[in-house]
Design a protein around this motif. Structure first.
Motif, PDB file in Angstrom:
ATOM      1  N   LEU A  31      49.419 -24.017  60.968  1.00 12.25           N
ATOM      2  CA  LEU A  31      49.833 -25.060  60.029  1.00 12.25           C
ATOM      3  C   LEU A  31      48.640 -25.698  59.325  1.00 12.25           C
ATOM      4  O   LEU A  31      48.686 -25.956  58.120  1.00 12.25           O
ATOM      5  CB  LEU A  31      50.641 -26.136  60.751  1.00 12.25           C
ATOM      6  CG  LEU A  31      52.019 -25.715  61.245  1.00 12.25           C
ATOM      7  CD1 LEU A  31      52.645 -26.823  62.078  1.00 12.25           C
ATOM      8  CD2 LEU A  31      52.912 -25.349  60.082  1.00 12.25           C
ATOM      9  N   ALA A  32      47.539 -25.914  60.049  1.00  9.76           N
ATOM     10  CA  ALA A  32      46.342 -26.502  59.438  1.00  9.76           C
ATOM     11  C   ALA A  32      45.753 -25.559  58.386  1.00  9.76           C
ATOM     12  O   ALA A  32      45.349 -26.002  57.303  1.00  9.76           O
ATOM     13  CB  ALA A  32      45.304 -26.815  60.513  1.00  9.76           C
ATOM     14  N   VAL A  46      35.018 -30.870  51.377  1.00  6.59           N
ATOM     15  CA  VAL A  46      36.395 -31.373  51.470  1.00  6.59           C
ATOM     16  C   VAL A  46      37.166 -30.559  52.498  1.00  6.59           C
ATOM     17  O   VAL A  46      37.902 -31.100  53.325  1.00  6.59           O
ATOM     18  CB  VAL A  46      37.085 -31.326  50.087  1.00  6.59           C
ATOM     19  CG1 VAL A  46      38.557 -31.680  50.205  1.00  6.59           C
ATOM     20  CG2 VAL A  46      36.375 -32.240  49.106  1.00  6.59           C
ATOM     21  N   GLU A  47      36.979 -29.254  52.469  1.00 12.31           N
ATOM     22  CA  GLU A  47      37.646 -28.382  53.433  1.00 12.31           C
ATOM     23  C   GLU A  47      37.214 -28.708  54.859  1.00 12.31           C
ATOM     24  O   GLU A  47      38.036 -28.773  55.772  1.00 12.31           O
ATOM     25  CB  GLU A  47      37.321 -26.932  53.094  1.00 12.31           C
ATOM     26  CG  GLU A  47      38.107 -25.927  53.880  1.00 12.31           C
ATOM     27  CD  GLU A  47      37.867 -24.512  53.399  1.00 12.31           C
ATOM     28  OE1 GLU A  47      38.347 -23.596  54.085  1.00 12.31           O
ATOM     29  OE2 GLU A  47      37.208 -24.307  52.361  1.00 12.31           O
ATOM     30  N   LEU A  48      35.932 -28.955  55.044  1.00 14.41           N
ATOM     31  CA  LEU A  48      35.411 -29.317  56.356  1.00 14.41           C
ATOM     32  C   LEU A  48      36.011 -30.626  56.849  1.00 14.41           C
ATOM     33  O   LEU A  48      36.429 -30.737  58.004  1.00 14.41           O
ATOM     34  CB  LEU A  48      33.882 -29.426  56.309  1.00 14.41           C
ATOM     35  CG  LEU A  48      33.204 -29.851  57.606  1.00 14.41           C
ATOM     36  CD1 LEU A  48      33.387 -28.790  58.681  1.00 14.41           C
ATOM     37  CD2 LEU A  48      31.736 -30.126  57.369  1.00 14.41           C
ATOM     38  N   VAL A  49      36.086 -31.623  55.970  1.00 11.75           N
ATOM     39  CA  VAL A  49      36.674 -32.913  56.345  1.00 11.75           C
ATOM     40  C   VAL A  49      38.139 -32.742  56.730  1.00 11.75           C
ATOM     41  O   VAL A  49      38.601 -33.307  57.730  1.00 11.75           O
ATOM     42  CB  VAL A  49      36.506 -33.941  55.203  1.00 11.75           C
ATOM     43  CG1 VAL A  49      37.340 -35.183  55.456  1.00 11.75           C
ATOM     44  CG2 VAL A  49      35.048 -34.317  55.040  1.00 11.75           C
ATOM     45  N   VAL A  50      38.873 -31.940  55.973  1.00 16.87           N
ATOM     46  CA  VAL A  50      40.291 -31.707  56.280  1.00 16.87           C
ATOM     47  C   VAL A  50      40.427 -31.056  57.657  1.00 16.87           C
ATOM     48  O   VAL A  50      41.253 -31.468  58.478  1.00 16.87           O
ATOM     49  CB  VAL A  50      40.966 -30.846  55.184  1.00 16.87           C
ATOM     50  CG1 VAL A  50      42.342 -30.382  55.627  1.00 16.87           C
ATOM     51  CG2 VAL A  50      41.047 -31.614  53.883  1.00 16.87           C
ATOM     52  N   GLY A  55      41.807 -31.398  63.140  1.00 16.36           N
ATOM     53  CA  GLY A  55      41.396 -31.022  64.483  1.00 16.36           C
ATOM     54  C   GLY A  55      41.470 -32.169  65.475  1.00 16.36           C
ATOM     55  O   GLY A  55      41.743 -31.971  66.655  1.00 16.36           O
ATOM     56  N   LEU A  56      41.234 -33.367  65.007  1.00 10.70           N
ATOM     57  CA  LEU A  56      41.343 -34.542  65.881  1.00 10.70           C
ATOM     58  C   LEU A  56      42.768 -35.073  65.939  1.00 10.70           C
ATOM     59  O   LEU A  56      43.203 -35.603  66.964  1.00 10.70           O
ATOM     60  CB  LEU A  56      40.400 -35.639  65.393  1.00 10.70           C
ATOM     61  CG  LEU A  56      38.920 -35.319  65.464  1.00 10.70           C
ATOM     62  CD1 LEU A  56      38.105 -36.417  64.791  1.00 10.70           C
ATOM     63  CD2 LEU A  56      38.481 -35.133  66.898  1.00 10.70           C
ATOM     64  N   PHE A  62      49.270 -36.346  72.293  1.00 13.45           N
ATOM     65  CA  PHE A  62      49.293 -35.781  73.647  1.00 13.45           C
ATOM     66  C   PHE A  62      48.213 -36.354  74.551  1.00 13.45           C
ATOM     67  O   PHE A  62      47.943 -35.816  75.621  1.00 13.45           O
ATOM     68  CB  PHE A  62      49.124 -34.262  73.559  1.00 13.45           C
ATOM     69  CG  PHE A  62      50.128 -33.609  72.667  1.00 13.45           C
ATOM     70  CD1 PHE A  62      51.470 -33.643  72.973  1.00 13.45           C
ATOM     71  CD2 PHE A  62      49.731 -32.978  71.509  1.00 13.45           C
ATOM     72  CE1 PHE A  62      52.399 -33.053  72.154  1.00 13.45           C
ATOM     73  CE2 PHE A  62      50.649 -32.372  70.681  1.00 13.45           C
ATOM     74  CZ  PHE A  62      51.993 -32.415  71.002  1.00 13.45           C
ATOM     75  N   LYS A  63      47.627 -37.436  74.132  1.00 10.66           N
ATOM     76  CA  LYS A  63      46.527 -38.042  74.877  1.00 10.66           C
ATOM     77  C   LYS A  63      46.924 -38.360  76.324  1.00 10.66           C
ATOM     78  O   LYS A  63      46.172 -38.082  77.254  1.00 10.66           O
ATOM     79  CB  LYS A  63      46.100 -39.312  74.147  1.00 10.66           C
ATOM     80  CG  LYS A  63      44.848 -39.929  74.609  1.00 10.66           C
ATOM     81  CD  LYS A  63      44.504 -41.041  73.634  1.00 10.66           C
ATOM     82  CE  LYS A  63      43.593 -42.048  74.218  1.00 10.66           C
ATOM     83  NZ  LYS A  63      43.277 -43.110  73.289  1.00 10.66           N
TER      84      LYS A  63
END
Length: 79
Positions: A31-32, A46-50, A55-56, A62-63
């Motif tokens: 999905l990401a 921008v791709e890295l930030v997304v 990712g976080l 679910f923490k």
């Protein structure tokens, strides 16, 4: 049997964490990648930030499941 604030036992949290990591995480990764694909190849930063945000973001709901799973069972009797 010791239970945490959400009512899941240690054993149940371990099982759910495996299900989340082995089934849910690969689905979330697809999905990401699809979300980034919809952006028509943005600039690399921008791709890295997304990817970092996504990712976080997946772990927040679910923490409580992952909390303490890597440690020894708190309900086990010390013999």
């Amino acid at each position: 049997m010791a239970q945490d604030e959400k009512g899941l036992s240690y054993k149940a949290r371990r099982r759910w964490s495996l299900v989340i990591l082995l089934v849910g995480l690969p689905i979330y990764i697809v999905l990401a990648i699809s979300v980034v694909g919809w952006l028509d190849r943005p600039p690399i930063l921008v791709e890295l930030v997304v990817y970092v945000v996504l990712g976080l973001l997946w772990a927040l709901p679910f923490k409580f499941v992952f909390r303490g799973v890597g440690k020894e069972n708190p309900g086990a009797d010390a013999e």
